[in-house]
Scaffold this motif. Structure first.
Motif, PDB file in Angstrom:
ATOM      1  N   ARG A 110      49.941  -5.471 -22.285  1.00  0.00           N
ATOM      2  CA  ARG A 110      49.192  -5.468 -21.021  1.00  0.00           C
ATOM      3  C   ARG A 110      49.210  -4.084 -20.379  1.00  0.00           C
ATOM      4  O   ARG A 110      48.201  -3.607 -19.870  1.00  0.00           O
ATOM      5  CB  ARG A 110      49.786  -6.501 -20.065  1.00  0.00           C
ATOM      6  CG  ARG A 110      49.426  -7.927 -20.466  1.00  0.00           C
ATOM      7  CD  ARG A 110      49.632  -8.873 -19.313  1.00  0.00           C
ATOM      8  NE  ARG A 110      51.056  -9.024 -19.033  1.00  0.00           N
ATOM      9  CZ  ARG A 110      51.817 -10.033 -19.501  1.00  0.00           C
ATOM     10  NH1 ARG A 110      51.274 -10.970 -20.244  1.00  0.00           N
ATOM     11  NH2 ARG A 110      53.079 -10.099 -19.207  1.00  0.00           N
ATOM     12  N   ARG A 113      46.949  -1.668 -22.401  1.00  0.00           N
ATOM     13  CA  ARG A 113      45.514  -1.919 -22.233  1.00  0.00           C
ATOM     14  C   ARG A 113      44.936  -1.179 -21.010  1.00  0.00           C
ATOM     15  O   ARG A 113      43.794  -0.765 -21.014  1.00  0.00           O
ATOM     16  CB  ARG A 113      45.270  -3.419 -22.121  1.00  0.00           C
ATOM     17  CG  ARG A 113      43.955  -3.845 -22.748  1.00  0.00           C
ATOM     18  CD  ARG A 113      43.795  -5.364 -22.782  1.00  0.00           C
ATOM     19  NE  ARG A 113      44.788  -6.037 -23.593  1.00  0.00           N
ATOM     20  CZ  ARG A 113      45.498  -7.112 -23.187  1.00  0.00           C
ATOM     21  NH1 ARG A 113      45.341  -7.611 -21.974  1.00  0.00           N
ATOM     22  NH2 ARG A 113      46.370  -7.674 -23.998  1.00  0.00           N
ATOM     23  N   ILE A 114      45.753  -1.006 -19.986  1.00  0.00           N
ATOM     24  CA  ILE A 114      45.253  -0.377 -18.752  1.00  0.00           C
ATOM     25  C   ILE A 114      44.751   1.045 -19.017  1.00  0.00           C
ATOM     26  O   ILE A 114      43.744   1.476 -18.462  1.00  0.00           O
ATOM     27  CB  ILE A 114      46.370  -0.314 -17.683  1.00  0.00           C
ATOM     28  CG1 ILE A 114      46.833  -1.714 -17.321  1.00  0.00           C
ATOM     29  CG2 ILE A 114      45.894   0.433 -16.448  1.00  0.00           C
ATOM     30  CD1 ILE A 114      48.090  -1.716 -16.444  1.00  0.00           C
ATOM     31  N   ASN A 117      41.769   2.769 -22.879  1.00  0.00           N
ATOM     32  CA  ASN A 117      40.385   3.193 -22.876  1.00  0.00           C
ATOM     33  C   ASN A 117      40.202   4.704 -22.762  1.00  0.00           C
ATOM     34  O   ASN A 117      39.386   5.304 -23.459  1.00  0.00           O
ATOM     35  CB  ASN A 117      39.710   2.516 -21.681  1.00  0.00           C
ATOM     36  CG  ASN A 117      38.298   2.154 -22.021  1.00  0.00           C
ATOM     37  OD1 ASN A 117      37.931   2.178 -23.194  1.00  0.00           O
ATOM     38  ND2 ASN A 117      37.514   1.859 -21.005  1.00  0.00           N
ATOM     39  N   ALA A 232      42.397   4.210 -12.623  1.00  0.00           N
ATOM     40  CA  ALA A 232      42.560   3.013 -13.462  1.00  0.00           C
ATOM     41  C   ALA A 232      43.936   2.398 -13.236  1.00  0.00           C
ATOM     42  O   ALA A 232      44.092   1.184 -13.123  1.00  0.00           O
ATOM     43  CB  ALA A 232      42.379   3.370 -14.937  1.00  0.00           C
ATOM     44  N   LEU A 233      44.946   3.254 -13.117  1.00  0.00           N
ATOM     45  CA  LEU A 233      46.314   2.745 -12.953  1.00  0.00           C
ATOM     46  C   LEU A 233      46.522   2.055 -11.611  1.00  0.00           C
ATOM     47  O   LEU A 233      47.030   0.950 -11.549  1.00  0.00           O
ATOM     48  CB  LEU A 233      47.318   3.908 -13.066  1.00  0.00           C
ATOM     49  CG  LEU A 233      47.606   4.438 -14.464  1.00  0.00           C
ATOM     50  CD1 LEU A 233      48.516   5.663 -14.372  1.00  0.00           C
ATOM     51  CD2 LEU A 233      48.261   3.370 -15.315  1.00  0.00           C
ATOM     52  N   ASN A 235      44.469   0.768  -9.623  1.00  0.00           N
ATOM     53  CA  ASN A 235      43.635  -0.399  -9.365  1.00  0.00           C
ATOM     54  C   ASN A 235      43.776  -1.475 -10.426  1.00  0.00           C
ATOM     55  O   ASN A 235      43.122  -2.509 -10.361  1.00  0.00           O
ATOM     56  CB  ASN A 235      42.177   0.037  -9.201  1.00  0.00           C
ATOM     57  CG  ASN A 235      42.021   0.907  -7.949  1.00  0.00           C
ATOM     58  OD1 ASN A 235      42.332   0.484  -6.857  1.00  0.00           O
ATOM     59  ND2 ASN A 235      41.609   2.154  -8.138  1.00  0.00           N
ATOM     60  N   ALA A 236      44.666  -1.233 -11.395  1.00  0.00           N
ATOM     61  CA  ALA A 236      44.839  -2.214 -12.473  1.00  0.00           C
ATOM     62  C   ALA A 236      45.706  -3.369 -11.996  1.00  0.00           C
ATOM     63  O   ALA A 236      46.548  -3.219 -11.106  1.00  0.00           O
ATOM     64  CB  ALA A 236      45.522  -1.549 -13.664  1.00  0.00           C
ATOM     65  N   GLU A 237      45.478  -4.512 -12.605  1.00  0.00           N
ATOM     66  CA  GLU A 237      46.327  -5.663 -12.301  1.00  0.00           C
ATOM     67  C   GLU A 237      46.948  -6.166 -13.593  1.00  0.00           C
ATOM     68  O   GLU A 237      46.272  -6.284 -14.607  1.00  0.00           O
ATOM     69  CB  GLU A 237      45.501  -6.775 -11.667  1.00  0.00           C
ATOM     70  CG  GLU A 237      44.990  -6.361 -10.307  1.00  0.00           C
ATOM     71  CD  GLU A 237      44.334  -7.497  -9.552  1.00  0.00           C
ATOM     72  OE1 GLU A 237      44.053  -8.528 -10.180  1.00  0.00           O
ATOM     73  OE2 GLU A 237      44.118  -7.317  -8.347  1.00  0.00           O
ATOM     74  N   VAL A 238      48.254  -6.411 -13.567  1.00  0.00           N
ATOM     75  CA  VAL A 238      48.934  -7.007 -14.702  1.00  0.00           C
ATOM     76  C   VAL A 238      49.470  -8.338 -14.209  1.00  0.00           C
ATOM     77  O   VAL A 238      50.233  -8.371 -13.239  1.00  0.00           O
ATOM     78  CB  VAL A 238      50.080  -6.096 -15.204  1.00  0.00           C
ATOM     79  CG1 VAL A 238      50.873  -6.799 -16.291  1.00  0.00           C
ATOM     80  CG2 VAL A 238      49.504  -4.801 -15.737  1.00  0.00           C
ATOM     81  N   ARG A 242      49.260  -5.954  -8.784  1.00  0.00           N
ATOM     82  CA  ARG A 242      49.132  -4.507  -8.916  1.00  0.00           C
ATOM     83  C   ARG A 242      50.436  -3.948  -9.494  1.00  0.00           C
ATOM     84  O   ARG A 242      51.498  -4.514  -9.279  1.00  0.00           O
ATOM     85  CB  ARG A 242      48.904  -3.879  -7.535  1.00  0.00           C
ATOM     86  CG  ARG A 242      47.540  -4.210  -6.927  1.00  0.00           C
ATOM     87  CD  ARG A 242      46.469  -3.444  -7.662  1.00  0.00           C
ATOM     88  NE  ARG A 242      45.139  -3.920  -7.299  1.00  0.00           N
ATOM     89  CZ  ARG A 242      44.299  -3.237  -6.526  1.00  0.00           C
ATOM     90  NH1 ARG A 242      44.646  -2.088  -6.015  1.00  0.00           N
ATOM     91  NH2 ARG A 242      43.098  -3.707  -6.292  1.00  0.00           N
TER      92      ARG A 242
END
Ligand code: HEM
Length: 418
Positions: A110, A113-114, A117, A232-233, A235-238, A242
């Motif tokens: 997970r 994946r953040i 890309n 990206a970091l 605003n990412a959700e795992v 957050r």
């Protein structure tokens, strides 16, 4: 003379890593031949007042096939207890090193994946032009000087600027990031952390410097996201949460350290290798584009910038006849796998046309395989394409100074001329 005899080899002694490369390599050849899975006591922790609990020691995996097996079985050979330190770190240090490199599935996948890309081949190809412009500028100013230190003029600032730009770090902070990442990756070297300084405190201070930069950047990017890694970091959700401040900080520390010293080391070793092997330089000059792909992988094999990663056994496992128990630590010696006579024809030869080249410079196949491999290959390809095009005779002008470290096969100074 280096320690040719098995019983004289001690990978935990920092003096081992002060030896010239040829002597270290001879010792690893001895290990591969006579004790490919050897046990060593933990290295002593020097230059610090902080107390570490005594550790149990570790097994050194020195053969290509054993390193491959460990990487392919992440359920047994886990990274969670720490992939980048032999010691189990005290909690205040884990904070900076608990990034995805020291995480196992499902969390590892997970986290990865953040940011994956940003490092895929398409996105790396998209920044090739800007990488080329940067290389050209740096080479032009180095050529105007005529001579200097290849590390400070070219090899170090080049990957630093690229990763900092990808992260959205302001230019005014580049030098601070470079200093801090040097300290984090080179704890043993008195040139980086002067004798008399508490090495662990210096390390923690460097970590908190980077954390501060990340916090400031991150807060702004929550409100003003753009197409960069920091946005990206933050605003990412795992698992619909957050990332915490600490997770963000360790991500940042991992990306800037992993992205800097390694590529710098490969680019610098290439200058040494091409200066010592004029026939290999001639091959590259003859048709760079045709040889670049194989040459860059050979440079990474040859340099082996990351010497080892650690795994910890989650369950008992018999590896090549050696019974390992749950809780045992193993170090995957990529430098030794990359010289393994079983895996490479004439491994001691630097051959820019080597094919196949199943090296483990970026790690062996498995979930932790270097996230930045495409970026690193691109950086090395572009820097050496531009160097050989503009200064085909660039050469070392004195011996390299080796970083005193068992972890990064670094070069701290490298005199050069055009
Ligand atoms: C020549 C340059 C480089 C070398 C030799 C190198 C080497 C490695 C190695 C050996 C690993 C560990 C693999 C494992 O444990 O299985 C690794 C992981 C990693 N590398 Fe690189 N690296 C390089 C450049 C980069 C760059 C430019 C970045 C960009 C940020 C980067 C980011 C990472 C990250 C984030 C990981 C952890 C991946 C994970 O745990 O999933 N590396 N690298």
């Amino acid at each position: 003379m280096g320690p040719e005899r098995l019983e004289d080899i001690n990978l935990s002694d920092l003096d081992f890593w002060r030896q010239p490369w040829a002597e270290r390599e001879a010792a690893f050849a001895t290990l591969r031949a006579h004790k490919p899975i050897a046990f060593f006591d933990e290295p002593a922790v020097e230059n610090t007042a902080i107390e570490f609990p005594p550790g149990p020691g570790y097994y050194a995996l020195t053969r290509h096939r054993d390193v491959a097996t460990a990487s392919r079985h992440p359920d047994v050979f886990t990274s969670g207890p720490g992939a980048v330190s032999i010691l189990d770190l005290p909690p205040e240090m884990v904070e900076y090193f608990s990034g995805m490199i020291s995480t196992d599935n499902p969390k590892h996948a997970r986290l990865r994946r953040i940011v994956a890309n940003a490092f895929n081949p398409r996105n790396v190809a998209a920044i090739e032009d800007s990488i080329e412009v940067l290389a050209d500028q740096m080479i032009a100013s180095a050529m105007a000087q005529g001579t200097g230190d290849f590390i400070t003029d070219l090899a170090a600032p080049f990957p630093l600027e690229i990763i900092c730009t990808m992260m959205g770090v302001p230019r005014s902070e580049f030098a601070t990031v470079l200093r801090a990442s040097n300290v984090i990756l080179s704890m043993g070297d008195p040139e980086i952390v002067p004798e008399g300084t508490d090495a662990v405190l210096a390390f923690l201070e460097a970590g908190s410097t980077l954390t501060g930069i990340m916090q400031e950047l991150g807060e702004y990017r929550v409100e003003h996201p753009i197409d960069d890694i920091t946005s990206a970091l933050v605003n990412a959700e795992v698992e619909s949460e957050r990332l915490s401040q600490q997770e963000l900080a360790s991500f940042f520390v991992l990306l800037v350290t992993a992205g800097n010293e390694t590529t710098r080391t490969a680019i610098a070793h290439a200058l040494v290798a091409l200066s010592e092997h004029p026939e290999q330089r001639a091959t590259m000059l003859e048709n760079y584009d045709a040889h670049a792909k194989a040459a860059v992988d050979e440079i990474v094999r040859w340099a082996s910038p990351v010497i080892w990663m650690r795994r910890t056994l989650a369950s008992d496992y018999t590896l090549s006849g050696v019974d390992l128990s749950a809780g045992d630590k193993v170090l995957l010696f990529y430098n030794s796998a990359n010289r393994d006579e079983e895996a490479f024809e004439r491994p001691e030869v630097f051959d820019v046309t080597r094919s196949p080249n199943d090296h483990f410079g970026f790690g062996a196949p498995g979930p932790h395989f270097c996230l930045g491999a495409h970026l690193a290959r691109r950086e090395i390809t572009v820097m050496w394409r531009e160097l050989l095009a503009r200064a085909p005779g660039i050469t070392t002008a004195g011996p390299p100074r080796q970083l005193v470290s068992s972890f990064v096969n670094g070069i701290t100074h490298l005199p050069y001329e055009f």
